[in-house]
Design a protein around this motif. Sequence first.
Motif, PDB file in Angstrom:
ATOM      1  N   LEU A 251      30.571  21.730  14.428  1.00 22.34           N
ATOM      2  CA  LEU A 251      29.695  20.597  14.723  1.00 22.34           C
ATOM      3  C   LEU A 251      28.384  21.087  15.333  1.00 22.34           C
ATOM      4  N   THR A 252      27.297  20.493  14.920  1.00 24.39           N
ATOM      5  CA  THR A 252      25.989  20.886  15.420  1.00 24.39           C
ATOM      6  C   THR A 252      25.914  20.686  16.938  1.00 24.39           C
ATOM      7  N   GLY A 253      25.573  21.753  17.662  1.00 26.80           N
ATOM      8  CA  GLY A 253      25.438  21.661  19.114  1.00 26.80           C
ATOM      9  C   GLY A 253      26.747  21.688  19.869  1.00 26.80           C
ATOM     10  N   ALA A 254      27.875  21.824  19.175  1.00 26.90           N
ATOM     11  CA  ALA A 254      29.207  21.868  19.811  1.00 26.90           C
ATOM     12  C   ALA A 254      29.390  20.756  20.846  1.00 26.90           C
ATOM     13  N   PRO A 255      29.239  19.482  20.438  1.00 35.06           N
ATOM     14  CA  PRO A 255      29.354  18.389  21.423  1.00 35.06           C
ATOM     15  C   PRO A 255      30.778  18.084  21.859  1.00 35.06           C
ATOM     16  N   LEU A 256      31.782  18.526  21.079  1.00 33.98           N
ATOM     17  CA  LEU A 256      33.174  18.194  21.373  1.00 33.98           C
ATOM     18  C   LEU A 256      33.979  19.463  21.619  1.00 33.98           C
ATOM     19  N   ALA A 257      34.939  19.371  22.514  1.00 37.12           N
ATOM     20  CA  ALA A 257      35.772  20.537  22.821  1.00 37.12           C
ATOM     21  C   ALA A 257      37.081  20.075  23.416  1.00 37.12           C
ATOM     22  N   TRP A 258      38.129  20.903  23.222  1.00 39.10           N
ATOM     23  CA  TRP A 258      39.345  20.776  24.012  1.00 39.10           C
ATOM     24  C   TRP A 258      39.139  21.614  25.256  1.00 39.10           C
ATOM     25  N   ARG A 259      39.478  21.066  26.407  1.00 44.30           N
ATOM     26  CA  ARG A 259      39.440  21.815  27.663  1.00 44.30           C
ATOM     27  C   ARG A 259      40.860  21.884  28.211  1.00 44.30           C
ATOM     28  N   HIS A 260      41.325  23.098  28.413  1.00 44.03           N
ATOM     29  CA  HIS A 260      42.703  23.328  28.847  1.00 44.03           C
ATOM     30  C   HIS A 260      42.728  24.025  30.200  1.00 44.03           C
ATOM     31  N   SER A 261      43.802  23.797  30.923  1.00 34.82           N
ATOM     32  CA  SER A 261      44.143  24.686  32.031  1.00 34.82           C
ATOM     33  C   SER A 261      45.638  24.593  32.278  1.00 34.82           C
ATOM     34  N   ALA A 262      46.204  25.678  32.750  1.00 38.68           N
ATOM     35  CA  ALA A 262      47.584  25.633  33.208  1.00 38.68           C
ATOM     36  C   ALA A 262      47.652  24.781  34.472  1.00 38.68           C
ATOM     37  N   ALA A 263      48.781  24.116  34.674  1.00 43.38           N
ATOM     38  CA  ALA A 263      48.962  23.253  35.845  1.00 43.38           C
ATOM     39  C   ALA A 263      50.408  23.323  36.310  1.00 43.38           C
ATOM     40  N   TRP A 264      50.579  23.161  37.616  1.00 44.33           N
ATOM     41  CA  TRP A 264      51.923  23.167  38.199  1.00 44.33           C
ATOM     42  C   TRP A 264      51.885  22.346  39.488  1.00 44.33           C
TER      43      TRP A 264
END
Length: 309
Positions: A251-264
């Motif tokens: 996508l032009t400009g990378a406007p969308l993303a998955w953002r992940h992190s481990a959690a506990w």
Amino acid sequence: MTVAEESHFGRAAARLGMAQPPLSQRVQRLERELEVRLFDRSSRKVALTKAGTLLLPEARELLARAGTLRAAARRIRDGESGLLRAALSPDIAGATVAALLTAFQEQCPAVELELNELSTAEQLDRFAARQLDVGLLHHPCDVNGLELGPVLRRDLGVLLPRASPAAKHTDVPLTALTGHDLVLFPRSGSPALYDDLLSTCARGGYTPPAVRHGRGASFVRGLVLSAAAVAFAPRDTQGDSEDPDLAWRPLTGAPLAWRHSAAWPRGHGDVAVRAFAEAAEQALRATADARPDAPTRSMHLRPAAEYWL
């Protein structure tokens, strides 16, 4: 807890495998220790007092935390052995799963890993029920009561029919998707992320005529082909050459993303939990082109979701 559930000392004693008089005495000792009356007693039934009603959830949480403590103790006893209950979101590619498992087994060879495929909402529910030790979440989400590893970003591209005019672009602006339906994961799986993604699309000039829902890769591809729809996915999970009728484009400009992190759960980050979190971070970086996504300003928690502001 058992007396409260049964509303009867005799039935509660039978469930607990003990005589009724010792159970009554133990409840009385607890009332003296807490300096409140927990039950109103009569010859026929037992009912919680207002104090008992307010304290019952606290008692449930204490017992759940005691169970978690015992599980953690089993894991670290005799060289960190035991069971680790972990979860990944359904969009994690097979190569990433394999790399994570290899890295974790190298760090904790004696730990039995129970790995589940769960959406962010399902993981949060299991954390609340003390049925999950560590997971890999999608942001934004409600992180109350959790500790987090580093947040990593995976840019999303678009999967679309190869015959679509938008597929002629080297990278696709959101406005070029106008007229295409959107295939998206069910909102119940991650409500805040779902809303955030659609809001970003609208700001970028794309409002889909309809949103269709699917989770499995084959099902999503079928919807994209049959309904002339589009779907968002990282490059590592939706290659360009797997189907001659489909194309994946950034996508032009990378406007969308998955953002992940481990959690506990906060305070429960033992050796095995942190080893899983580190293995997940390494695997995402190595196989999914993930990169750190630290905010430039403070992270603020809203009642239903977490947003970078």
